[in-house]
Scaffold this motif. Structure first.
Motif, mmCIF file in Angstrom:
data_model
loop_
_atom_site.group_PDB
_atom_site.id
_atom_site.type_symbol
_atom_site.label_atom_id
_atom_site.label_comp_id
_atom_site.label_asym_id
_atom_site.label_seq_id
_atom_site.Cartn_x
_atom_site.Cartn_y
_atom_site.Cartn_z
ATOM 1 N N ALA A 187 19.635 -0.639 32.734
ATOM 2 C CA ALA A 187 20.867 0.069 33.091
ATOM 3 C C ALA A 187 22.105 -0.798 32.851
ATOM 4 N N LYS A 188 21.973 -2.111 33.029
ATOM 5 C CA LYS A 188 23.096 -3.041 32.829
ATOM 6 C C LYS A 188 23.265 -3.464 31.381
ATOM 7 N N GLY A 189 22.360 -3.042 30.505
ATOM 8 C CA GLY A 189 22.473 -3.392 29.105
ATOM 9 C C GLY A 189 21.877 -4.724 28.726
ATOM 10 N N LEU A 190 21.212 -5.380 29.655
ATOM 11 C CA LEU A 190 20.573 -6.659 29.333
ATOM 12 C C LEU A 190 19.375 -6.463 28.410
ATOM 13 N N ILE A 191 18.777 -5.300 28.490
ATOM 14 C CA ILE A 191 17.717 -4.880 27.581
ATOM 15 C C ILE A 191 18.198 -3.589 26.930
ATOM 16 N N LYS A 192 18.350 -3.601 25.612
ATOM 17 C CA LYS A 192 18.862 -2.433 24.905
ATOM 18 C C LYS A 192 17.739 -1.437 24.647
ATOM 19 N N MET A 193 18.124 -0.186 24.396
ATOM 20 C CA MET A 193 17.152 0.886 24.179
ATOM 21 C C MET A 193 17.313 1.498 22.788
ATOM 22 N N LYS A 194 16.199 1.903 22.222
ATOM 23 C CA LYS A 194 16.184 2.737 21.023
ATOM 24 C C LYS A 194 15.227 3.882 21.308
ATOM 25 N N SER A 195 15.781 5.061 21.605
ATOM 26 C CA SER A 195 14.953 6.202 22.011
ATOM 27 C C SER A 195 15.276 7.468 21.239
ATOM 28 N N ASP A 196 16.168 7.363 20.247
ATOM 29 C CA ASP A 196 16.595 8.551 19.519
ATOM 30 C C ASP A 196 15.961 8.673 18.142
ATOM 31 N N ALA A 197 15.051 7.752 17.801
ATOM 32 C CA ALA A 197 14.371 7.796 16.506
ATOM 33 C C ALA A 197 13.120 6.933 16.585
ATOM 34 N N SER A 198 12.219 7.122 15.609
ATOM 35 C CA SER A 198 10.949 6.400 15.619
ATOM 36 C C SER A 198 10.877 5.431 14.445
ATOM 37 N N VAL B 129 9.504 3.779 11.148
ATOM 38 C CA VAL B 129 8.735 4.305 10.018
ATOM 39 C C VAL B 129 8.298 3.210 9.064
ATOM 40 N N SER B 130 8.986 2.061 9.103
ATOM 41 C CA SER B 130 8.672 1.026 8.125
ATOM 42 C C SER B 130 9.174 -0.324 8.601
ATOM 43 N N TYR B 131 8.430 -1.362 8.221
ATOM 44 C CA TYR B 131 8.942 -2.711 8.374
ATOM 45 C C TYR B 131 9.993 -2.971 7.291
ATOM 46 N N THR B 132 10.919 -3.844 7.598
ATOM 47 C CA THR B 132 11.824 -4.391 6.593
ATOM 48 C C THR B 132 11.631 -5.899 6.577
ATOM 49 N N LYS B 133 12.365 -6.568 5.738
ATOM 50 C CA LYS B 133 12.240 -8.018 5.665
ATOM 51 C C LYS B 133 12.585 -8.663 7.001
ATOM 52 N N LYS B 134 13.560 -8.080 7.708
ATOM 53 C CA LYS B 134 14.054 -8.697 8.938
ATOM 54 C C LYS B 134 13.740 -7.909 10.209
ATOM 55 N N GLY B 135 13.052 -6.771 10.092
ATOM 56 C CA GLY B 135 12.803 -6.006 11.304
ATOM 57 C C GLY B 135 12.132 -4.674 11.063
ATOM 58 N N LEU B 136 12.704 -3.607 11.651
ATOM 59 C CA LEU B 136 12.114 -2.274 11.577
ATOM 60 C C LEU B 136 13.151 -1.254 11.127
ATOM 61 N N LEU B 137 12.719 -0.324 10.277
ATOM 62 C CA LEU B 137 13.535 0.801 9.852
ATOM 63 C C LEU B 137 13.096 2.034 10.621
ATOM 64 N N PHE B 138 14.074 2.859 11.060
ATOM 65 C CA PHE B 138 13.794 4.029 11.893
ATOM 66 C C PHE B 138 14.082 5.326 11.134
ATOM 67 N N THR B 139 13.584 6.418 11.694
ATOM 68 C CA THR B 139 13.711 7.721 11.034
ATOM 69 C C THR B 139 15.162 8.159 10.865
ATOM 70 N N ASP B 140 16.072 7.623 11.660
ATOM 71 C CA ASP B 140 17.486 7.995 11.525
ATOM 72 C C ASP B 140 18.225 7.099 10.539
ATOM 73 N N GLY B 141 17.485 6.221 9.840
ATOM 74 C CA GLY B 141 18.089 5.355 8.836
ATOM 75 C C GLY B 141 18.597 4.035 9.362
ATOM 76 N N THR B 142 18.562 3.834 10.665
ATOM 77 C CA THR B 142 19.030 2.570 11.228
ATOM 78 C C THR B 142 17.945 1.504 11.123
ATOM 79 N N GLU B 143 18.386 0.251 11.153
ATOM 80 C CA GLU B 143 17.477 -0.891 11.127
ATOM 81 C C GLU B 143 17.774 -1.790 12.326
ATOM 82 N N ILE B 144 16.714 -2.243 12.988
ATOM 83 C CA ILE B 144 16.863 -3.214 14.068
ATOM 84 C C ILE B 144 16.207 -4.502 13.618
ATOM 85 N N GLU B 145 16.993 -5.578 13.614
ATOM 86 C CA GLU B 145 16.458 -6.866 13.225
ATOM 87 C C GLU B 145 15.684 -7.488 14.381
#
Length: 606
Positions: free
Chosen positions: A485-496, A498-514
């Motif tokens: 709730a305080k933002g110390l741990i961020k959330m990704k709940s709006d997409a799943s 789909v693929s690894y990238t060189k630096k992290g994960l790619l999601f169904t909404d086109g975003t990447e999290i390193e």
């Protein structure tokens, strides 16, 4: 928008279809409890439809049905109860002195609980107990009707006490600690071979020992307690210490913390095994086995450091855990291009080595929260929890208050277990919802804060569904929700993902999290029948029930009772399940060894 409106997909559970309801009655404070108890118990031998409410529920735990069954409606209960009382020659029904008490949930929900004892004279002769929950009849408050009936197998008459272990009478004779077998390359025969030496295996072995049955526990780890001790560093119980005991004693005294860590549990289990001299063979893994239909006997082959060992037994009890053996890990494309570290929680120990790095946690149940919390405490530069489904969050303080009513240093644990575990699951579900949902409605901001942070929360979940059908997927909040709730741990709940990238994960909404490290807290295979198929063969597994989930009566599939294949048993669940239901597995195996197995009642008269 209220959080209730955000939850648009209700849980689908077997329990939704069962005709169980809480009473809408009140009970005066000045009723004559003793007279009510004597009158009600006196009717059990010749129970009639008029003695029960129309929506009555009866749960029998091996006392009359030889298994666990739940019957619904006054008419159905009367027909089946009377038949079983007659066939078992049940008699000597008597009220337990001073057991009659008023249970008051609120001003519109109350009943009277009456404890009773009885015996059966058919073979095997047994001693049984029960509880009746009575509500006022419609005609007057002087006419009391049974709303819930519980009957419980206590003991096999004159064949030991499954709830008590005399140290001086230990059947295996190892008074100076548990016995780690010098068994390699020899043949051995036992009444029962128990596969797995965690809480379920220890409890089942101890119960069999108390009854004088021969057994051995096969534990693949090197030490008693490793089933807990080898888990990730922050693993701990989310239930109070008094709930965490093994059978026969209070395993964890006041010198232990209120919430037991994995190391506390490992130490307590090791000391318990040494104290009672349980027969456990460490560093021993069951590899194969076969069933001889003619001899009604298992032949089992296990591996020890010294080589293979052959055992024979009439019974095999699988106690290898319902959700801790075979990890489930999603497979995403391009795994080979990812330059970071990816692991399942089964291989996770601590986040300390990742200080200053970016972490991603896949999964939002208990383990996911524990790992994310570890990462935050270890000083990772960023932590993101990936949530795949809306998650039931149950604050630990909600549970703590309810547990303390039964599990405390005054009430014997065995009695507390009967009060909690013997209730029909459908009724327990309603009582839990009434308590937990009422508390949750008083804290709207708690849930709104999580939603604003991107965490899709369900504060009105179904704990019975979670524990008996889903086997997890919830979070008991011990503090991590506030960090989200305080933002110390961020959330990704709006997409799943789909693929690894060189630096992290790619999601169904086109975003990447390193991420420098990705921990999958995505659970385990939960059906022990799959492990049975691997070890004992698909034909054996095909004759046995699935493990856990609920049948149409609201009873657990497979576990604690005859599995469907002769001589095959499943144990699993929480520490409470291990402690309580191990007594019934041991009693069934002992009865079979005496040549008088419990007769299983599979019919339903209506």
């Amino acid at each position: 928008m209220a959080i209730e409106d955000a939850i648009d997909t209700p849980v689908k559970s077997v329990l939704d279809s069962l005709p169980a309801a809480l009473p809408t009655t009140n009970v005066p404070d000045d009723v004559d409890l003793a007279a009510i108890a004597e009158s009600a118990v006196g009717k059990l031998r010749t129970l009639s439809v008029e003695d029960l409410t129309e929506d009555a529920v009866w749960r029998d735990s091996f006392a009359l049905t030889g298994t666990m069954r739940t019957f619904y409606s006054g008419r159905t209960i009367t027909a089946n109860f009377r038949r079983l009382v007659e066939s078992h020659d049940a008699r000597l029904f008597r009220a337990v002195q001073k057991s009659c008490r008023i249970t008051r949930i609120d001003e519109n929900t109350a009943w009277i609980d009456v404890g009773f004892l009885f015996a059966t004279e058919s073979e095997p002769q047994t001693v049984c107990s029960g509880v009746m929950s009575l509500v006022p009849g419609e005609d007057s408050e002087s006419s009391w009707k049974i709303w819930v009936l519980r009957t419980i197998l206590e003991q096999l008459t004159n064949h030991g006490n499954v709830d008590h272990m005399e140290l001086r009478n230990m059947t295996n004779g190892h008074t100076n600690g548990y016995h780690n077998g010098d068994a390699a390359l020899k043949d051995h025969h036992f009444d029962a071979v128990i596969v797995g030496g965690g809480q379920c295996g220890l409890a089942t072995g101890g119960r069999l020992q108390a009854l004088g049955a021969s057994y051995v526990i096969l534990e693949r780890n090197k030490n008693v307690g490793d089933a807990w001790g080898k888990r990730y560093e922050s693993a701990r119980l989310h239930t109070i210490r008094e709930y965490g005991h093994l059978p026969f004693e209070r395993t964890f005294g006041p010198e232990y913390p209120e919430y037991l860590s994995k190391d506390d549990l490992a130490k307590g289990h090791r000391e318990w095994a040494e104290k009672y001299g349980v027969n456990i063979w460490l560093s021993t893994s069951l590899e194969t086995g076969s069933w001889d239909e003619k001899r009604q006997m298992w032949t089992l082959h296990a591996r020890q450091e010294e080589g293979m060992i052959t055992l024979t037994a009439k019974h095999v009890v699988f106690c290898t855990g319902s959700s801790s053996q075979i990890p489930l890990m999603p497979q995403y494309a391009n795994r080979d291009v990812y330059q970071g570290e990816a692991l399942h929680s089964v291989d996770y120990k601590s986040a300390d080595a990742w200080k200053g790095k970016a972490g991603v946690v896949i999964g939002s149940a208990n383990t996911g929260h524990d790992v994310a919390d570890d990462m935050q405490l270890a000083g990772l530069s960023s932590i993101t929890m990936v949530q795949r489904n809306r998650t039931y969050v149950l604050p630990v303080e909600y549970i703590e208050g309810r547990y303390r009513i039964l599990y405390n240093d005054k009430l014997p644990t065995e009695l507390a277990d009967r009060a909690q575990q013997s209730s029909p699951i459908a009724i327990g579900r309603l009582l839990s919802a009434k308590a937990f949902h009422g508390m949750a409605k008083k804290e709207p901001e708690r849930w709104a804060a999580l939603e604003r942070a991107g965490f899709k929360v369900d504060p009105f979940g179904d704990i019975s569904h979670v524990l008996h059908e889903r086997l997890g997927g919830h979070y008991i909040d011990v503090g991590t929700s506030a960090k989200i709730a305080k933002g110390l741990i961020k959330m990704k709940s709006d997409a799943s993902p789909v693929s690894y990238t060189k630096k992290g994960l790619l999601f169904t909404d086109g975003t990447e999290i390193e991420a420098d490290v990705i921990v999958f807290t995505t659970g385990f295979a939960t059906n022990l029948r799959d492990e049975v198929a691997d070890i004992l063969g698909p034909e054996v597994a095909a004759k046995s029930e699935r493990f856990f989930g609920l049948n149409p009566e609201g009873e657990v599939y497979g576990a604690f009772k005859p599995s469907g294949h002769p001589g095959l048993w499943y144990m699993g669940g929480s520490i409470g399940h291990a402690r309580y239901y191990s007594r019934f597995v041991a009693l069934q195996i002992k009865a079979d060894g005496l040549g008088t197995p419990l007769a299983v009642y599979n019919e339903t008269l209506t």
